[in-house]
Design a protein around this motif. Structure first.
Motif, mmCIF file in Angstrom:
data_model
loop_
_atom_site.group_PDB
_atom_site.id
_atom_site.type_symbol
_atom_site.label_atom_id
_atom_site.label_comp_id
_atom_site.label_asym_id
_atom_site.label_seq_id
_atom_site.Cartn_x
_atom_site.Cartn_y
_atom_site.Cartn_z
ATOM 1 N N GLN A 74 0.830 -1.204 0.000
ATOM 2 C CA GLN A 74 0.000 0.000 0.000
ATOM 3 C C GLN A 74 0.869 1.261 0.000
ATOM 4 O O GLN A 74 0.638 2.202 -0.760
ATOM 5 N N SER A 75 1.902 1.242 0.855
ATOM 6 C CA SER A 75 2.830 2.380 0.895
ATOM 7 C C SER A 75 3.647 2.474 -0.393
ATOM 8 O O SER A 75 3.966 3.570 -0.865
ATOM 9 N N ALA A 76 3.961 1.321 -0.970
ATOM 10 C CA ALA A 76 4.732 1.310 -2.218
ATOM 11 C C ALA A 76 3.966 2.026 -3.328
ATOM 12 O O ALA A 76 4.550 2.793 -4.109
ATOM 13 N N TRP A 77 2.658 1.800 -3.402
ATOM 14 C CA TRP A 77 1.847 2.490 -4.403
ATOM 15 C C TRP A 77 1.841 4.003 -4.156
ATOM 16 O O TRP A 77 1.881 4.797 -5.099
ATOM 17 N N LEU A 78 1.803 4.387 -2.874
ATOM 18 C CA LEU A 78 1.803 5.817 -2.532
ATOM 19 C C LEU A 78 3.123 6.481 -2.940
ATOM 20 O O LEU A 78 3.135 7.598 -3.462
ATOM 21 N N TYR A 79 4.223 5.806 -2.674
ATOM 22 C CA TYR A 79 5.537 6.343 -3.040
ATOM 23 C C TYR A 79 5.754 6.298 -4.553
ATOM 24 O O TYR A 79 6.445 7.157 -5.108
ATOM 25 N N ALA A 80 5.176 5.299 -5.203
ATOM 26 C CA ALA A 80 5.387 5.131 -6.651
ATOM 27 C C ALA A 80 4.586 6.133 -7.479
ATOM 28 O O ALA A 80 5.028 6.536 -8.562
ATOM 29 N N THR A 81 3.431 6.556 -6.987
ATOM 30 C CA THR A 81 2.574 7.462 -7.756
ATOM 31 C C THR A 81 3.252 8.793 -8.083
ATOM 32 O O THR A 81 3.253 9.217 -9.250
ATOM 33 N N PRO A 82 3.842 9.508 -7.107
ATOM 34 C CA PRO A 82 4.538 10.756 -7.457
ATOM 35 C C PRO A 82 5.671 10.546 -8.461
ATOM 36 O O PRO A 82 5.927 11.427 -9.291
ATOM 37 N N LEU A 83 6.331 9.378 -8.389
ATOM 38 C CA LEU A 83 7.437 9.090 -9.305
ATOM 39 C C LEU A 83 6.955 8.760 -10.719
ATOM 40 O O LEU A 83 7.772 8.650 -11.637
ATOM 41 N N SER A 84 5.640 8.622 -10.905
ATOM 42 C CA SER A 84 5.082 8.215 -12.201
ATOM 43 C C SER A 84 4.367 9.348 -12.924
ATOM 44 O O SER A 84 3.826 9.147 -14.005
ATOM 45 N N ILE A 85 4.361 10.547 -12.324
ATOM 46 C CA ILE A 85 3.629 11.683 -12.903
ATOM 47 C C ILE A 85 4.579 12.568 -13.706
ATOM 48 O O ILE A 85 5.646 12.953 -13.221
ATOM 49 N N LEU A 86 4.182 12.886 -14.919
ATOM 50 C CA LEU A 86 4.969 13.803 -15.743
ATOM 51 C C LEU A 86 4.928 15.204 -15.151
ATOM 52 O O LEU A 86 3.923 15.599 -14.549
ATOM 53 N N SER A 87 5.992 15.952 -15.324
ATOM 54 C CA SER A 87 6.061 17.307 -14.778
ATOM 55 C C SER A 87 5.717 18.338 -15.847
ATOM 56 O O SER A 87 6.540 18.644 -16.709
ATOM 57 N N SER A 88 4.500 18.880 -15.780
ATOM 58 C CA SER A 88 4.123 19.934 -16.726
ATOM 59 C C SER A 88 4.952 21.190 -16.485
ATOM 60 O O SER A 88 5.174 21.983 -17.410
ATOM 61 N N ALA A 89 5.440 21.376 -15.241
ATOM 62 C CA ALA A 89 6.273 22.538 -14.913
ATOM 63 C C ALA A 89 7.571 22.535 -15.705
ATOM 64 O O ALA A 89 8.133 23.591 -16.016
ATOM 65 N N ILE A 90 8.075 21.352 -16.046
ATOM 66 C CA ILE A 90 9.304 21.237 -16.837
ATOM 67 C C ILE A 90 8.978 21.111 -18.322
ATOM 68 O O ILE A 90 9.632 21.731 -19.160
ATOM 69 N N ILE A 91 7.947 20.327 -18.640
ATOM 70 C CA ILE A 91 7.646 20.024 -20.047
ATOM 71 C C ILE A 91 7.136 21.243 -20.815
ATOM 72 O O ILE A 91 7.647 21.566 -21.898
ATOM 73 N N ILE A 92 6.135 21.932 -20.268
ATOM 74 C CA ILE A 92 5.466 23.008 -21.016
ATOM 75 C C ILE A 92 6.437 24.102 -21.478
ATOM 76 O O ILE A 92 6.426 24.482 -22.653
ATOM 77 N N PRO A 93 7.320 24.617 -20.583
ATOM 78 C CA PRO A 93 8.251 25.643 -21.083
ATOM 79 C C PRO A 93 9.388 25.088 -21.940
ATOM 80 O O PRO A 93 10.102 25.852 -22.583
ATOM 81 N N SER A 94 9.553 23.775 -21.960
ATOM 82 C CA SER A 94 10.695 23.175 -22.666
ATOM 83 C C SER A 94 10.381 22.731 -24.086
ATOM 84 O O SER A 94 11.301 22.503 -24.874
ATOM 85 N N VAL A 95 9.089 22.577 -24.437
ATOM 86 C CA VAL A 95 8.734 22.006 -25.745
ATOM 87 C C VAL A 95 8.304 23.059 -26.764
ATOM 88 O O VAL A 95 7.765 22.717 -27.809
ATOM 89 N N THR A 96 8.550 24.333 -26.457
ATOM 90 C CA THR A 96 8.110 25.407 -27.354
ATOM 91 C C THR A 96 8.759 25.315 -28.736
ATOM 92 O O THR A 96 8.202 25.786 -29.718
ATOM 93 N N GLY A 97 9.936 24.701 -28.818
ATOM 94 C CA GLY A 97 10.643 24.612 -30.093
ATOM 95 C C GLY A 97 10.255 23.421 -30.947
ATOM 96 O O GLY A 97 10.743 23.286 -32.074
ATOM 97 N N LEU A 98 9.386 22.546 -30.419
ATOM 98 C CA LEU A 98 8.977 21.366 -31.180
ATOM 99 C C LEU A 98 7.925 21.710 -32.228
ATOM 100 O O LEU A 98 7.339 22.793 -32.219
ATOM 101 N N ARG A 99 7.685 20.761 -33.119
ATOM 102 C CA ARG A 99 6.635 20.908 -34.120
ATOM 103 C C ARG A 99 5.293 21.116 -33.424
ATOM 104 O O ARG A 99 5.076 20.600 -32.319
ATOM 105 N N GLU A 100 4.395 21.869 -34.032
ATOM 106 C CA GLU A 100 3.159 22.291 -33.371
ATOM 107 C C GLU A 100 2.349 21.118 -32.829
ATOM 108 O O GLU A 100 1.870 21.155 -31.690
ATOM 109 N N ASP A 101 2.175 20.035 -33.611
ATOM 110 C CA ASP A 101 1.372 18.905 -33.144
ATOM 111 C C ASP A 101 2.047 18.185 -31.973
ATOM 112 O O ASP A 101 1.370 17.742 -31.033
ATOM 113 N N LYS A 102 3.381 18.102 -32.000
ATOM 114 C CA LYS A 102 4.098 17.459 -30.896
ATOM 115 C C LYS A 102 4.037 18.322 -29.637
ATOM 116 O O LYS A 102 3.903 17.809 -28.525
ATOM 117 N N LYS A 103 4.134 19.635 -29.822
ATOM 118 C CA LYS A 103 4.048 20.545 -28.677
ATOM 119 C C LYS A 103 2.679 20.437 -28.010
ATOM 120 O O LYS A 103 2.584 20.337 -26.774
#
Length: 457
Positions: free
Chosen positions: A128-157
């Motif tokens: 039960q605790s393993a699932w709790l600890y694993a969940t945060p480690l499995s979430i993508l970070s929009s805080a890092i992704i959104i400002p970093s993908v501005t240079g990609l192709r429009e559909d990929k962004k």
């Protein structure tokens, strides 16, 4: 302490914002995520403060509350910023649904594998605790992704904006569903959980329409931070009511960005289009600027709180590498099924960051495991950010090479056209010259009885 005087704090905060702006410029040119540079800056500040103060300070303990508050505000601003940039059109329905499915499958599969790894290698870890600890480690970070993908192709962004936003929202919902299972009073069945989500969506839609109708009537120019304050209040009240509050922020942003869709036909008479356009424009700018400042201080403070000694453990390295490997294997398989062969650099853009840290701090005391070392969290965050950096730089070089090839092809074509034009001009000039010579050597003959004045000049 003199070092922590008010003027020194103002100088330090101002310098950090200026440096962060500079980091953004470097990030655009090199594709190295600015948040990675901010974390490194925080680590450097940690050593500098320890050297200047001269005594050992537990930065993690002292700054944990500040980090949680800044992180929560930052998360709200980042999701709102992303929502304001999303256009809801019929042709985008399939990409949105596809992004949501990829985010959900990636989240659940990554959390399941990470939970098995933690349960196997961390002493005292329950499933039960393993699932709790694993969940945060499995979430993508929009805080890092959104400002970093501005240079990609429009559909990929767009794909990365949708996916990371959905991953944040569904990850938080999944985490609090799991924490609810620890307390019999708050434990709910999947049906009750689904009902909770439906209730949140209904409240979000009602609140969004109410805010649109009210704020377009407010004549004061200084109303954007009032609107943000109302959104923060709704988020906090929603959390107190155990609702998925981030959905409220997402839906409000979508309503503001797509008012024509949410006020169709005759209902458009309730809208003051010029004022709504102004509200959208001003809110977009303020959200963008606020998200930048909050994200800056969050990752710098996180860098200050990092305990580097925790990275030296062999067990930390082994567990972290296994989790990281599982993240990219699962991501590759999911993208391959849903997208096909064109999955670069998307397959490597899977950083963990702000939401991972926030949820890690939100793990209930009764679920905490003494054998879990925070170095695993740090290792995964830094490693996934570095992998993303490598992929983005490689993709930029690839794009640069392709553009160079196109430029060379265009240049060669232009040179060939210039040579052809020059050749044609030379032929034309030669023909004209030949005609003139023929005229001079063989003047036209006229009948003898023609008067000179009648001959053409």
């Amino acid at each position: 302490m003199e070092i922590l005087s008010s003027y020194n704090m103002i100088i330090g905060a101002s310098a950090i914002v200026i440096i962060s702006f500079w980091f953004n410029g470097i990030s655009k040119k090199t594709n190295i995520p600015s948040v990675l540079m901010l974390i490194v800056l925080g680590v450097a500040l940690q050593f500098a403060l320890k050297y200047i103060i001269g005594t050992e300070i537990d930065f993690e303990k002292n700054l944990r509350g500040t980090l949680e508050i800044i992180g929560t505000v930052g998360l709200i601003m980042i999701v709102l910023e992303a929502a304001l940039e999303l256009e809801l059109k019929r042709e985008k329905l399939i990409p949105i649904l596809k992004s949501m499915a990829i985010a959900l499958l990636g989240l659940v599969a990554s959390a399941w594998v990470a939970a098995l790894i933690l349960y196997q290698f961390i002493e005292g870890m329950t499933m039960q605790s393993a699932w709790l600890y694993a969940t945060p480690l499995s979430i993508l970070s929009s805080a890092i992704i959104i400002p970093s993908v501005t240079g990609l192709r429009e559909d990929k962004k767009e794909f990365h904006i949708y996916e990371s936003t959905f991953s944040d929202i569904m990850g938080i919902m999944m985490f609090y569903f799991l924490t609810g299972g620890l307390d019999p009073e708050t434990d709910s069945s999947p049906v009750a959980f689904a009902g909770n989500i439906v209730l949140t969506i209904v409240i979000a839609i009602i609140a969004s329409y109410a805010l649109v109708l009210i704020f377009q009537k407010i004549k004061s120019q200084a109303k954007q931070f009032l609107l943000i304050a109302v959104l923060l209040l709704l988020y906090a009240i929603g959390k107190k009511m155990h609702l998925s509050s981030l959905i409220i922020i997402l839906i409000f942003g979508l309503v503001i960005a797509n008012v024509k869709l949410f006020f169709p036909g005759k209902t458009a008479i309730f809208l003051e289009k010029e004022k709504m356009h102004q509200i959208y424009h001003e809110l977009h700018i303020i959200t963008l600027e606020t998200a930048f400042v909050v994200r800056t201080f969050f990752f710098v403070i996180f860098g200050v709180t990092i305990v580097l000694a925790s990275l030296m453990s062999l067990n930390v390295a082994m567990v972290s590498i296994l989790i990281i490997a599982s993240i990219y294997v699962i991501r590759f398989l999911v993208l391959r099924v849903f997208i096909g062969k064109d999955i670069l650099p998307q397959a490597f853009i899977a950083p963990r960051g702000l939401i991972t840290i926030l949820l890690f701090y939100a793990i209930p005391t009764e679920a905490e495991i003494a054998g879990f070392e925070s170095g695993i969290l740090l290792f995964v965050i830094i490693a996934t950010s570095l992998v993303m950096t490598w992929a983005m730089i490689k993709d930029k070089k690839k794009m640069g090479t392709m553009l160079d090839e196109i430029d060379e092809e265009i240049l060669a074509r232009n040179e060939a056209e210039d040579q052809l034009n020059e050749h044609n001009e030379e032929i034309t000039e030669q023909e004209a010259s030949n005609e003139n010579l023929d005229t001079e050597d063989n003047p036209p003959e006229y009948p003898e009885d023609t008067e000179p004045d009648d001959r053409p000049i």
